[in-house]
Design a protein around this motif. Structure first.
Motif, PDB file in Angstrom:
ATOM      1  N   PHE A 107       6.801  -9.968 -10.277  1.00  0.00           N
ATOM      2  CA  PHE A 107       7.309  -9.402 -11.546  1.00  0.00           C
ATOM      3  C   PHE A 107       6.280  -9.520 -12.669  1.00  0.00           C
ATOM      4  O   PHE A 107       6.236  -8.693 -13.581  1.00  0.00           O
ATOM      5  CB  PHE A 107       8.625 -10.091 -11.943  1.00  0.00           C
ATOM      6  N   SER A 108       5.417 -10.544 -12.562  1.00  0.00           N
ATOM      7  CA  SER A 108       4.504 -10.808 -13.679  1.00  0.00           C
ATOM      8  C   SER A 108       3.359  -9.803 -13.760  1.00  0.00           C
ATOM      9  O   SER A 108       2.585  -9.839 -14.724  1.00  0.00           O
ATOM     10  CB  SER A 108       3.938 -12.227 -13.566  1.00  0.00           C
ATOM     11  N   THR A 109       3.283  -8.869 -12.808  1.00  0.00           N
ATOM     12  CA  THR A 109       2.240  -7.842 -12.920  1.00  0.00           C
ATOM     13  C   THR A 109       2.622  -6.768 -13.943  1.00  0.00           C
ATOM     14  O   THR A 109       1.782  -5.966 -14.331  1.00  0.00           O
ATOM     15  CB  THR A 109       1.989  -7.163 -11.555  1.00  0.00           C
ATOM     16  N   VAL A 110       3.891  -6.748 -14.337  1.00  0.00           N
ATOM     17  CA  VAL A 110       4.347  -5.748 -15.311  1.00  0.00           C
ATOM     18  C   VAL A 110       4.689  -6.460 -16.618  1.00  0.00           C
ATOM     19  O   VAL A 110       5.514  -7.376 -16.642  1.00  0.00           O
ATOM     20  CB  VAL A 110       5.588  -4.994 -14.774  1.00  0.00           C
ATOM     21  N   THR A 111       4.021  -6.051 -17.700  1.00  0.00           N
ATOM     22  CA  THR A 111       4.204  -6.720 -18.993  1.00  0.00           C
ATOM     23  C   THR A 111       5.669  -6.722 -19.421  1.00  0.00           C
ATOM     24  O   THR A 111       6.177  -7.726 -19.921  1.00  0.00           O
ATOM     25  CB  THR A 111       3.355  -6.014 -20.066  1.00  0.00           C
ATOM     26  N   SER A 155      11.749   1.829 -24.375  1.00  0.00           N
ATOM     27  CA  SER A 155      11.489   2.294 -23.012  1.00  0.00           C
ATOM     28  C   SER A 155      10.140   3.013 -22.957  1.00  0.00           C
ATOM     29  O   SER A 155       9.364   2.824 -22.009  1.00  0.00           O
ATOM     30  CB  SER A 155      12.634   3.179 -22.520  1.00  0.00           C
ATOM     31  N   SER A 156       9.842   3.803 -23.980  1.00  0.00           N
ATOM     32  CA  SER A 156       8.542   4.491 -23.995  1.00  0.00           C
ATOM     33  C   SER A 156       7.401   3.496 -24.185  1.00  0.00           C
ATOM     34  O   SER A 156       6.331   3.643 -23.582  1.00  0.00           O
ATOM     35  CB  SER A 156       8.519   5.534 -25.104  1.00  0.00           C
ATOM     36  N   ALA A 157       7.634   2.474 -25.021  1.00  0.00           N
ATOM     37  CA  ALA A 157       6.596   1.456 -25.230  1.00  0.00           C
ATOM     38  C   ALA A 157       6.324   0.715 -23.918  1.00  0.00           C
ATOM     39  O   ALA A 157       5.159   0.442 -23.580  1.00  0.00           O
ATOM     40  CB  ALA A 157       7.047   0.476 -26.307  1.00  0.00           C
ATOM     41  N   GLY A 158       7.402   0.390 -23.175  1.00  0.00           N
ATOM     42  CA  GLY A 158       7.233  -0.297 -21.896  1.00  0.00           C
ATOM     43  C   GLY A 158       6.342   0.491 -20.955  1.00  0.00           C
ATOM     44  O   GLY A 158       5.442  -0.061 -20.304  1.00  0.00           O
ATOM     45  N   ILE A 159       6.563   1.800 -20.906  1.00  0.00           N
ATOM     46  CA  ILE A 159       5.776   2.638 -19.991  1.00  0.00           C
ATOM     47  C   ILE A 159       4.348   2.802 -20.491  1.00  0.00           C
ATOM     48  O   ILE A 159       3.395   2.801 -19.702  1.00  0.00           O
ATOM     49  CB  ILE A 159       6.496   3.989 -19.790  1.00  0.00           C
ATOM     50  N   THR A 160       4.201   2.927 -21.821  1.00  0.00           N
ATOM     51  CA  THR A 160       2.848   3.049 -22.380  1.00  0.00           C
ATOM     52  C   THR A 160       2.034   1.793 -22.067  1.00  0.00           C
ATOM     53  O   THR A 160       0.859   1.887 -21.661  1.00  0.00           O
ATOM     54  CB  THR A 160       2.931   3.270 -23.911  1.00  0.00           C
ATOM     55  N   LEU A 209       2.591  -0.239 -19.606  1.00  0.00           N
ATOM     56  CA  LEU A 209       2.373  -0.242 -18.154  1.00  0.00           C
ATOM     57  C   LEU A 209       1.148   0.588 -17.790  1.00  0.00           C
ATOM     58  O   LEU A 209       0.270   0.142 -17.037  1.00  0.00           O
ATOM     59  CB  LEU A 209       3.611   0.320 -17.442  1.00  0.00           C
ATOM     60  N   ILE A 210       1.074   1.790 -18.363  1.00  0.00           N
ATOM     61  CA  ILE A 210      -0.050   2.688 -18.049  1.00  0.00           C
ATOM     62  C   ILE A 210      -1.361   2.094 -18.579  1.00  0.00           C
ATOM     63  O   ILE A 210      -2.380   2.103 -17.893  1.00  0.00           O
ATOM     64  CB  ILE A 210       0.198   4.091 -18.674  1.00  0.00           C
ATOM     65  N   ASP A 211      -1.298   1.567 -19.798  1.00  0.00           N
ATOM     66  CA  ASP A 211      -2.495   1.116 -20.492  1.00  0.00           C
ATOM     67  C   ASP A 211      -2.984  -0.237 -19.951  1.00  0.00           C
ATOM     68  O   ASP A 211      -4.099  -0.355 -19.398  1.00  0.00           O
ATOM     69  CB  ASP A 211      -2.191   1.037 -21.991  1.00  0.00           C
ATOM     70  N   ASN A 212      -2.135  -1.267 -20.074  1.00  0.00           N
ATOM     71  CA  ASN A 212      -2.544  -2.643 -19.740  1.00  0.00           C
ATOM     72  C   ASN A 212      -2.447  -2.941 -18.241  1.00  0.00           C
ATOM     73  O   ASN A 212      -3.365  -3.518 -17.654  1.00  0.00           O
ATOM     74  CB  ASN A 212      -1.653  -3.667 -20.459  1.00  0.00           C
ATOM     75  N   ASP A 213      -1.296  -2.605 -17.644  1.00  0.00           N
ATOM     76  CA  ASP A 213      -1.016  -3.082 -16.293  1.00  0.00           C
ATOM     77  C   ASP A 213      -1.743  -2.250 -15.236  1.00  0.00           C
ATOM     78  O   ASP A 213      -2.275  -2.787 -14.270  1.00  0.00           O
ATOM     79  CB  ASP A 213       0.498  -3.078 -16.035  1.00  0.00           C
ATOM     80  N   LEU A 214      -1.735  -0.923 -15.432  1.00  0.00           N
ATOM     81  CA  LEU A 214      -2.374  -0.052 -14.436  1.00  0.00           C
ATOM     82  C   LEU A 214      -3.786   0.339 -14.866  1.00  0.00           C
ATOM     83  O   LEU A 214      -4.584   0.746 -14.021  1.00  0.00           O
ATOM     84  CB  LEU A 214      -1.530   1.209 -14.218  1.00  0.00           C
ATOM     85  N   GLY A 215      -4.103   0.246 -16.158  1.00  0.00           N
ATOM     86  CA  GLY A 215      -5.428   0.634 -16.659  1.00  0.00           C
ATOM     87  C   GLY A 215      -5.758   2.087 -16.372  1.00  0.00           C
ATOM     88  O   GLY A 215      -6.892   2.423 -16.037  1.00  0.00           O
ATOM     89  N   ASN A 243      -4.469   9.817 -18.703  1.00  0.00           N
ATOM     90  CA  ASN A 243      -3.235  10.002 -19.462  1.00  0.00           C
ATOM     91  C   ASN A 243      -3.531  10.129 -20.956  1.00  0.00           C
ATOM     92  O   ASN A 243      -4.683  10.193 -21.361  1.00  0.00           O
ATOM     93  CB  ASN A 243      -2.287   8.826 -19.189  1.00  0.00           C
ATOM     94  N   HIS A 244      -2.470  10.187 -21.730  1.00  0.00           N
ATOM     95  CA  HIS A 244      -2.622  10.412 -23.171  1.00  0.00           C
ATOM     96  C   HIS A 244      -2.114   9.196 -23.920  1.00  0.00           C
ATOM     97  O   HIS A 244      -1.193   9.301 -24.740  1.00  0.00           O
ATOM     98  CB  HIS A 244      -1.822  11.647 -23.590  1.00  0.00           C
ATOM     99  N   CYS A 245      -2.722   8.028 -23.633  1.00  0.00           N
ATOM    100  CA  CYS A 245      -2.203   6.794 -24.204  1.00  0.00           C
ATOM    101  C   CYS A 245      -2.138   6.841 -25.721  1.00  0.00           C
ATOM    102  O   CYS A 245      -1.166   6.380 -26.324  1.00  0.00           O
ATOM    103  CB  CYS A 245      -3.063   5.616 -23.775  1.00  0.00           C
ATOM    104  N   GLY A 246      -3.187   7.409 -26.354  1.00  0.00           N
ATOM    105  CA  GLY A 246      -3.221   7.462 -27.817  1.00  0.00           C
ATOM    106  C   GLY A 246      -2.003   8.170 -28.370  1.00  0.00           C
ATOM    107  O   GLY A 246      -1.318   7.666 -29.270  1.00  0.00           O
TER     108      GLY A 246
END
Lengths: 177, 177
Positions: free
Chosen positions: A63-67, B126-131, B133-139, B144-147
């Motif tokens: 679980f800790s891989t997802v912020t 919910s959108s922040a969580g995904i942003t 995820l894309i930015d920090n967790d998956l890099g 994508n359009h993180c900005g």
């Protein structure tokens, strides 16, 4: 009625007795407000759901891989601590028949309920967003633990429902003091 | 007026002048409550941020592949409609000097503010969580359009801040009526 009205005769008035002290003005004592059995029940429900959500989430190995999931765990710890503290205070107030209607105390409860409630909702929503992303959008439930994620999110939402009820009742108490 | 008052007027009493009407009892009129300039400003701010958030999100080509981003767009449409309606009502109240202190009306404002506020916060989180995820967790920010996601999320959070202020003031008004 067959009673005569002797008008202004003051003679017959009995000597003033020891008048009972005026009934103490009490604010509306709705169940669910601080210091009531309903209030204690709400705190216990919040604590219970928060602990279950925490336990389900930390039982997932990665679980800790997802912020967002880490944030959910942190929010649930904070929520549990807050609800536990308030449950203790409510129990004390009930057992010792103390009033929790102190203005400063109620303001503190309102702020705490609002802050923890907002953080809990934020945790539930961010985790829900990612669960839906994994499940619906990416269709990658097989290698992940969608079921557990969903249970944790649902428990977090339930925690939020109960903290919101507490918040509304306490805020109403503060405003109508 | 120079008309004599025959008949029923007792002689010595001067004709009744136009007495000023008794001062109307007004509730505390805090800026930000419905029907005040502050209230209108809050509604305009909510509307503005919600429209910007909506515009930024729909300007991203493939936003609709993520459920949470679609939900953000829907929540921003609802928020914009609500804030626009309330801005119109506030403008009407200010121009025609009408009071919006009707109990039913204020209850409706409280419920609407709470519902749209909660939906807006849910969309932002919910959108922040995904942003994140894309930015920090998956890099995977490069494809994508993180900005843009971040701008949309930030605008949604700002919308929520202003709707929350409106909610608190209106709820306080309802409770202290």
């Amino acid at each position: 009625m067959d009673i005569s009205h002797p008008a202004v005769h003051p003679a017959g008035i009995p000597p003033a007795e020891e008048a009972p002290p005026p009934a103490r003005v009490r604010m509306k004592d709705w169940q669910g407000m601080p210091g009531t059995v309903g209030g204690l029940t709400l705190r216990v429900a919040q604590l219970g759901f928060a602990v279950v959500s925490f336990a389900v989430m930390v039982s997932i190995q990665d679980f800790s891989t997802v912020t967002a999931f880490c944030y959910l765990v942190a929010a649930m710890v904070l929520q549990s601590l807050w609800s536990f503290t308030l449950a203790i205070i409510d129990t004390y107030a009930l057992l010792c028949k103390r009033s929790l209607r102190n203005s400063l105390l109620v303001s503190l409860f309102v702020i705490g309920d609002w802050v923890t409630g907002t953080l809990t909702l934020a945790a539930a929503c961010s985790s829900a967003g990612i669960t839906v992303l994994i499940d619906n959008d990416l269709g990658e439930c097989a290698p992940n633990h969608c079921g557990k994620y969903e249970v944790a999110v649902a428990m977090t939402f339930l925690t939020w429902v109960f903290i919101t009820i507490s918040f509304f009742l306490t805020f109403w108490l503060l405003a109508t003091r």
